[in-house]
Design an enzyme around this catalytic site. Sequence first.
Site, PDB file in Angstrom:
ATOM      1  N   SER A   1       1.232  -0.667  -0.240  1.00 54.16           N
ATOM      2  CA  SER A   1      -0.251   0.170   0.191  1.00 54.16           C
ATOM      3  C   SER A   1       0.738   1.374  -0.491  1.00 54.16           C
ATOM      4  O   SER A   1       1.983   1.020   0.877  1.00 54.16           O
ATOM      5  CB  SER A   1      -0.825   0.136   1.604  1.00 54.16           C
ATOM      6  OG  SER A   1      -1.083   1.563   1.317  1.00 54.16           O
TER       7      SER A   1
ATOM      8  N   TYR B   1      -1.137  -1.072  10.424  1.00 52.52           N
ATOM      9  CA  TYR B   1      -1.355  -1.621   8.749  1.00 52.52           C
ATOM     10  C   TYR B   1      -0.399  -0.849   8.304  1.00 52.52           C
ATOM     11  O   TYR B   1       0.208  -1.298   7.262  1.00 52.52           O
ATOM     12  CB  TYR B   1      -2.758  -0.683   8.318  1.00 52.52           C
ATOM     13  CG  TYR B   1      -3.280  -0.343   6.623  1.00 52.52           C
ATOM     14  CD1 TYR B   1      -3.937  -1.745   6.337  1.00 52.52           C
ATOM     15  CD2 TYR B   1      -2.900   0.696   5.828  1.00 52.52           C
ATOM     16  CE1 TYR B   1      -3.482  -2.363   4.757  1.00 52.52           C
ATOM     17  CE2 TYR B   1      -2.971   0.275   4.604  1.00 52.52           C
ATOM     18  CZ  TYR B   1      -3.624  -0.926   4.114  1.00 52.52           C
ATOM     19  OH  TYR B   1      -3.836  -1.390   2.881  1.00 52.52           O
TER      20      TYR B   1
END
Length: 270
Positions: free
Chosen positions: A164, A177
């Site tokens: 990401s 995350y």
Amino acid sequence: MRVDDAIAVVTGAASGMGLATAKTLTDAGATVYGIDLRREALDQEFTSLPRASGFAVDVSDSTAINEVFAQVEADHGKLDILVNAAGVSTPGEKQQAWVDGINDRMVSAAKTGETFHPEFLGGITDEDFDRVVATNLNGTFYTIRAARELLKRAGGGSIINFASVAGLIGLPMPAYYPASKAAIVGMTKAVAAELAPFDIRVNALAPAGVNTAMFNASGDDHVQALLALQPLKRVAETDELGHTVLFLASDASKHFTGQTLSPSGGALMV
């Protein structure tokens, strides 16, 4: 681009980028084994896909993952493509609601000129951190480890890991995350170096906003705030990511390995 007769495993295959990837690969001629925790969604989506089989498995369960690859071995004796798209942004609904509340305050403050400093660290439990890492990072490692010998038997192949842009730039958000996604980038490089002698290529994708239920869960105001960070003022569609995966899976990219491509609308420019 075609991947006719290729055997592929795709995780997170019941929705979002994983499902788009599974559809793109089957359209391009591959046989796809899809892995997802949600059996009903997986069965519903895979019913209409040609040459596709679904397995309701938690990627953080290494024993279950090994069983899926044992089935691939029994059926075909090899593997050509592995796509690790399974991932979570938070450990569960309660934690998502907490994050959404902070994001709402952050967006409201930006609109009114109020000073607001989001703080996440104190609200993250050991279990929260471990759960996200177990799915995003450990799950990716388990599938790569299980796939390596089957990829060698194919005489080479391609592994594509979903990271990401959050793992590459600094954004205020729960640390589990971006930590898990940045780790995927590092693991991609290490595995690419190890498997290169076997003509197995390993690359990562680091997208920004993609039009998925997970991304849209925090509401339009937050989506718009994230879009403000990128020159291209729109989210990516899942089929765009599917075609980028197809490029990395096909011979069109056979001199790419250890790379992280960032379809992020310009949020990351290197």
